[in-house]
Enzyme design. Sequence first.
Site, mmCIF file in Angstrom:
data_model
loop_
_atom_site.group_PDB
_atom_site.id
_atom_site.type_symbol
_atom_site.label_atom_id
_atom_site.label_comp_id
_atom_site.label_asym_id
_atom_site.label_seq_id
_atom_site.Cartn_x
_atom_site.Cartn_y
_atom_site.Cartn_z
ATOM 1 C CE LYS A 158 3.477 -5.915 3.980
ATOM 2 N NZ LYS A 158 3.032 -4.799 4.872
ATOM 3 C CD GLU A 184 0.562 -1.468 8.386
ATOM 4 O OE1 GLU A 184 0.077 -0.737 9.282
ATOM 5 O OE2 GLU A 184 1.068 -1.019 7.345
ATOM 6 C CG ASP A 207 0.874 -4.082 2.101
ATOM 7 O OD1 ASP A 207 1.139 -5.028 2.876
ATOM 8 O OD2 ASP A 207 1.620 -3.096 1.954
ATOM 9 C CD GLU A 233 8.283 -0.178 7.639
ATOM 10 O OE1 GLU A 233 8.481 0.923 7.091
ATOM 11 O OE2 GLU A 233 7.272 -0.886 7.408
ATOM 12 C CG ASP A 266 -0.319 -0.129 2.535
ATOM 13 O OD1 ASP A 266 0.922 -0.212 2.591
ATOM 14 O OD2 ASP A 266 -1.047 -0.152 3.545
ATOM 15 C CB SER A 267 4.577 1.651 -0.031
ATOM 16 O OG SER A 267 4.821 0.490 -0.811
#
Length: 266
Positions: A116, A118, A86, A185, A47-48
């Site tokens: 993925k 978070e 993501d 990270e 999602d970057s």
Amino acid sequence: MSHNKITTSVLRQYKSEGRAITMLTAYDYSMAKLLDEAGVDMLLVGDSLGNVILGYDSTVPVTMDDMLHHIKAVCRGTKRAMVVADMPFMSYQVSIKKAVKNAGRLLQEGGAQAVKLEGGAAMADTVKAIVTAGIPVVGHLGLTPQSVNQLGGFKVQARDEQTAQTLLDDARALEAAGIFALVLECIPDGLARRVCEAVAIPMIGIGAGAACDGQVLVSHDLLGLHAGFPKFAKKYANLHQEIRAAVQRYIKEVQERQFPAPEYSF
């Protein structure tokens, strides 16, 4: 370089053999094809893309439609690498039912092989439900960009013993819930080493030192496509300057009527 498709079992084998895992971001067909042909093990459609491709200040505005659009393009350019997608902000936090549905869309519609997300122990039930549905999951701890407003900015996490212990507990909870790999990270390298010793799944670091089982970088940072980049990102090329210089040469030649020369005409 092996041409066999990278799967979760291959990554477990890499860890057992002590073979480092390579991961890079990809957001489009052309870049995915280049990275895949170069031999990268995993491609992360992060999602970057909100920051790198869409020009947002954070990853928060990225939607499921944004992710699906780019995942499809990356998958069309990939043969060997595992494509990990993501889950964007609020696609899995509202309810477990919605999380499973959205994770399924990233595989069924997008073509990704894993997702993925978070978060730590609070996400364990969600992770377990997604894994139970047959969807491989990568966890993400430390600096979690979707929580940047809560974290107070982009900075190193878990510097004290209390927050370090919480991160260790989160890693164990995610492993128990069924993740097959974990991204760490922006945490101290000593803590990353402790996490690697505490859990059996592959650890993939970004700004987390050399003890991890693999590394991930944003491709645009690695290639120097931006003028600025974070401390943890080594710049292996300086395409920002090279592209700008090439475009300036093109502009000059067009303005001076040097292009197209006879060899480029019919």
